[in-house]
Design an enzyme around this catalytic site. Structure first.
Site, PDB file in Angstrom:
ATOM      1  N   ASN A  29      42.847  19.499   0.821  1.00 53.07           N
ATOM      2  CA  ASN A  29      44.046  19.872   1.568  1.00 53.07           C
ATOM      3  C   ASN A  29      44.165  18.917   2.755  1.00 53.07           C
ATOM      4  OD1 ASN A  29      46.018  21.059   3.118  1.00 53.07           O
ATOM      5  ND2 ASN A  29      45.202  23.140   2.934  1.00 53.07           N
ATOM      6  N   ARG A  32      46.446  20.200  -2.647  1.00 48.82           N
ATOM      7  CA  ARG A  32      47.657  20.803  -2.081  1.00 48.82           C
ATOM      8  C   ARG A  32      48.653  19.684  -1.805  1.00 48.82           C
ATOM      9  NH1 ARG A  32      48.876  23.057   3.827  1.00 48.82           N
ATOM     10  NH2 ARG A  32      50.904  23.932   3.334  1.00 48.82           N
ATOM     11  N   HIS A  69      55.151  27.135   1.591  1.00 49.79           N
ATOM     12  CA  HIS A  69      54.138  28.205   1.572  1.00 49.79           C
ATOM     13  C   HIS A  69      54.142  28.958   0.237  1.00 49.79           C
ATOM     14  CE1 HIS A  69      54.222  28.754   6.267  1.00 49.79           C
ATOM     15  NE2 HIS A  69      53.245  27.925   5.907  1.00 49.79           N
ATOM     16  N   GLY A 122      51.534  32.669  10.145  1.00 48.44           N
ATOM     17  CA  GLY A 122      50.367  31.939  10.646  1.00 48.44           C
ATOM     18  C   GLY A 122      50.831  31.016  11.752  1.00 48.44           C
ATOM     19  N   ARG A 145      56.949  25.284  16.022  1.00 49.02           N
ATOM     20  CA  ARG A 145      58.248  24.921  15.434  1.00 49.02           C
ATOM     21  C   ARG A 145      59.289  25.976  15.795  1.00 49.02           C
ATOM     22  NH1 ARG A 145      56.176  24.222   9.437  1.00 49.02           N
ATOM     23  NH2 ARG A 145      54.075  24.229  10.274  1.00 49.02           N
ATOM     24  N   ARG A 192      47.230  35.112  20.016  1.00 51.83           N
ATOM     25  CA  ARG A 192      46.211  35.872  20.767  1.00 51.83           C
ATOM     26  C   ARG A 192      46.364  35.655  22.271  1.00 51.83           C
ATOM     27  NH1 ARG A 192      41.750  33.750  16.683  1.00 51.83           N
ATOM     28  NH2 ARG A 192      43.193  32.028  16.891  1.00 51.83           N
ATOM     29  N   GLY A 215      49.946  37.826  10.675  1.00 53.66           N
ATOM     30  CA  GLY A 215      50.268  38.948   9.785  1.00 53.66           C
ATOM     31  C   GLY A 215      49.052  39.801   9.466  1.00 53.66           C
ATOM     32  N   GLU A 216      47.888  39.157   9.321  1.00 53.31           N
ATOM     33  CA  GLU A 216      46.672  39.904   8.965  1.00 53.31           C
ATOM     34  C   GLU A 216      45.999  40.534  10.178  1.00 53.31           C
ATOM     35  OE1 GLU A 216      44.004  37.426   6.567  1.00 53.31           O
ATOM     36  OE2 GLU A 216      45.755  36.587   5.562  1.00 53.31           O
TER      37      GLU A 216
HETATM   38  P1  AMP Z   1      46.833  30.616  10.306  1.00 53.95           P
HETATM   39  O1  AMP Z   1      47.777  29.449  10.395  1.00 53.95           O
HETATM   40  O2  AMP Z   1      47.103  31.529   9.166  1.00 53.95           O
HETATM   41  O3  AMP Z   1      45.392  30.230  10.444  1.00 53.95           O
HETATM   42  O4  AMP Z   1      47.157  31.517  11.608  1.00 53.95           O
HETATM   43  C1  AMP Z   1      46.872  31.001  12.888  1.00 53.95           C
HETATM   44  C2  AMP Z   1      47.463  31.922  13.923  1.00 53.95           C
HETATM   45  O5  AMP Z   1      47.065  33.288  13.714  1.00 53.95           O
HETATM   46  C3  AMP Z   1      46.898  31.598  15.295  1.00 53.95           C
HETATM   47  O6  AMP Z   1      47.653  30.588  15.877  1.00 53.95           O
HETATM   48  C4  AMP Z   1      47.025  32.889  16.033  1.00 53.95           C
HETATM   49  O7  AMP Z   1      48.265  32.868  16.691  1.00 53.95           O
HETATM   50  C5  AMP Z   1      47.076  33.963  14.958  1.00 53.95           C
HETATM   51  N1  AMP Z   1      45.965  34.914  15.056  1.00 53.95           N
HETATM   52  C6  AMP Z   1      44.723  34.814  14.552  1.00 53.95           C
HETATM   53  N2  AMP Z   1      43.983  35.902  14.862  1.00 53.95           N
HETATM   54  C7  AMP Z   1      44.782  36.718  15.584  1.00 53.95           C
HETATM   55  C8  AMP Z   1      44.619  38.005  16.197  1.00 53.95           C
HETATM   56  N3  AMP Z   1      43.468  38.661  16.140  1.00 53.95           N
HETATM   57  N4  AMP Z   1      45.677  38.535  16.849  1.00 53.95           N
HETATM   58  C9  AMP Z   1      46.854  37.870  16.920  1.00 53.95           C
HETATM   59  N5  AMP Z   1      47.057  36.672  16.355  1.00 53.95           N
HETATM   60  C10 AMP Z   1      46.058  36.094  15.699  1.00 53.95           C
END
Ligand code: AMP
Length: 388
Positions: free
Chosen positions: A7, A77, A166, A196, A227, A271, A319-320
């Site tokens: 990737n 990817r 995505h 994300g 963005r 966060r 989201g998670e």
């Molecule tokens: P990803 O691109 O899927 O790795 O998501 C990254 C983003 O997820 C980070 O920039 C954070 O803003 C968000 N993130 C990760 N953990 C948390 C959390 N515990 N609470 C809120 N946002 C989070």
């Protein structure tokens, strides 16, 4: 099947080796700041400086750190597959050339993807290599959803249409949700929210993408880490005419300095923003409100597009993990019978072994789910499907 997943981003390389059935990770490495003096490789807790390395040097060095003997195939990817690629495909010279021809549509991403393909094919010439496209899942977008309202000759000459991105993640979480609900994906209307650092939302009707928020580029749609997402094109004209921004400056502003970072003025990381908002920072409070409002607006639109929805899925970093963002959006969804279970939402935790958590009440007409995405695992499965 043991699959090596490559990737490549514009300044990073992620290499994973996974068992495709279980998703067990055998090896994981990441190179960051490619092309700069600060380039380094990280494998577990170990860091190796690699000043000035390009994609090929980084990949070669990572390959030297592990045994590749058991690797059966390589999955790559690739961000943009244009009109041409509606499914993953085994890579040969013709496919490589086609990915190269698509560079004008994805100037930031496809050159890096191609560098990864060339380096990996050079080092592992005897294994099959497969390209898995971010755009492929959205090939089913109906014409009315993929067409921009500008003149036909311009659209056709420059490949101007909505492609969506995505796709690997949206498809993966839609399937996990259907498994969890013990339903056939072909009977479901789902809304998948990939939140994300990049964010997009997709309406998945009977297993097919029928609407998605990213467009010709990954810049359209939701508010993202850096963005801007949707913006009146008139704003861009104003910034050019009255603020004197050049095309490259606009590109940088909209891709790297906007979104949550631009709104909050402090960070692209939810966060940090949630913490500062809780401490009373008004810009951070507004950033979260704009983020959630945009998402809610899209969910409402996609319910209308599919004339209903059976489940809404939250995935990726925000989201998670952000119960608060999920709550701020879901509290407005009662009008069509979606009821958030506050405790389930607060306690929801997903991972590879338990990838789905239900966060709606038992009587909610629409199920609300948190689903763990795993793009590397999804790429191994898609690679396997092509080779079978
Ligand atoms: P990803 O691109 O899927 O790795 O998501 C990254 C983003 O997820 C980070 O920039 C954070 O803003 C968000 N993130 C990760 N953990 C948390 C959390 N515990 N609470 C809120 N946002 C989070």
């Amino acid at each position: 099947m043991i699959v090596l997943v490559v990737n490549c981003g514009s300044s990073s390389v992620k290499i994973d080796i996974l068992e495709s059935e279980t998703g067990d990770r055998i090896f994981r490495a990441k190179a960051q700041r490619i092309g700069t003096q600060l380039c380094q490789i990280r494998i577990d807790d170990w860091t190796l400086p690699l000043p000035g390395a390009d994609h090929e040097k980084a990949i070669e060095t990572i390959f030297q750190q592990t045994s590749l003997e058991g690797v059966t195939a390589v999955g790559h990817r690739v961000v943009h597959g244009g009109e041409k690629f509606s499914a993953p495909i085994r890579i040969d010279e013709t496919v490589e050339r086609s990915i190269e021809e698509l560079i004008p549509l994805a100037p930031l991403h496809n050159p890096a993807n191609l560098a990864g393909i060339r380096a990996a094919r050079k080092h592992l010439p005897d294994r099959p290599h497969v390209a898995v496209f971010d755009t492929a899942f959205h090939h089913t977008l109906p014409r009315c959803a993929r067409t921009y309202a500008i003149a036909k000759d311009l659209r056709e000459k420059h490949g101007i249409r909505r492609y969506g991105f995505h796709g690997t993640s949206h498809r993966w979480v839609a399937r996990r949700a259907a498994d969890f609900l013990h339903e056939d994906l072909r009977n479901l209307r789902l809304i998948t929210c990939h939140l994300g650092n990049g964010c997009s939302i997709t309406a998945v009707e009977h297993g097919r993408s029928v609407e998605t928020s990213m467009g010709m580029s990954p810049l359209e749609g939701l508010v993202m880490g850096t963005r801007c997402g949707d913006i009146d094109p008139g704003v861009l004209l104003t910034l050019q005419r009255h603020a004197g921004l050049t095309v490259d400056e606009l590109d940088h502003l909209l891709n790297k300095e906007s979104g949550l970072l631009g709104l909050s003025g402090i960070s692209n990381d939810m966060r940090d923003i949630e913490q500062r908002a809780a401490e009373g920072d008004e810009s951070c409070q507004l950033a979260i409100r704009v983020f959630c409002h945009r998402l809610l607006k899209y969910i409402g639109a996609y319910i209308a597009v599919m004339e209903g929805v059976d489940a809404i899925i939250f995935t990726a970093g925000i989201g998670e993990n952000s119960a608060s963002v999920r709550e701020q959006v879901c509290q407005h969804l009662g009008f069509f019978g979606a009821r958030l279970h506050e405790e389930r939402n607060r306690e929801a935790s997903v991972d590879r072994l338990k990838p789905v958590a239900l966060i709606s009440t038992d009587h909610s007409q629409t199920r609300l789910l948190v689903v763990a995405t795993d793009e590397a695992h999804a790429i191994t499965r898609e690679t396997e499907e092509v080779l079978k």
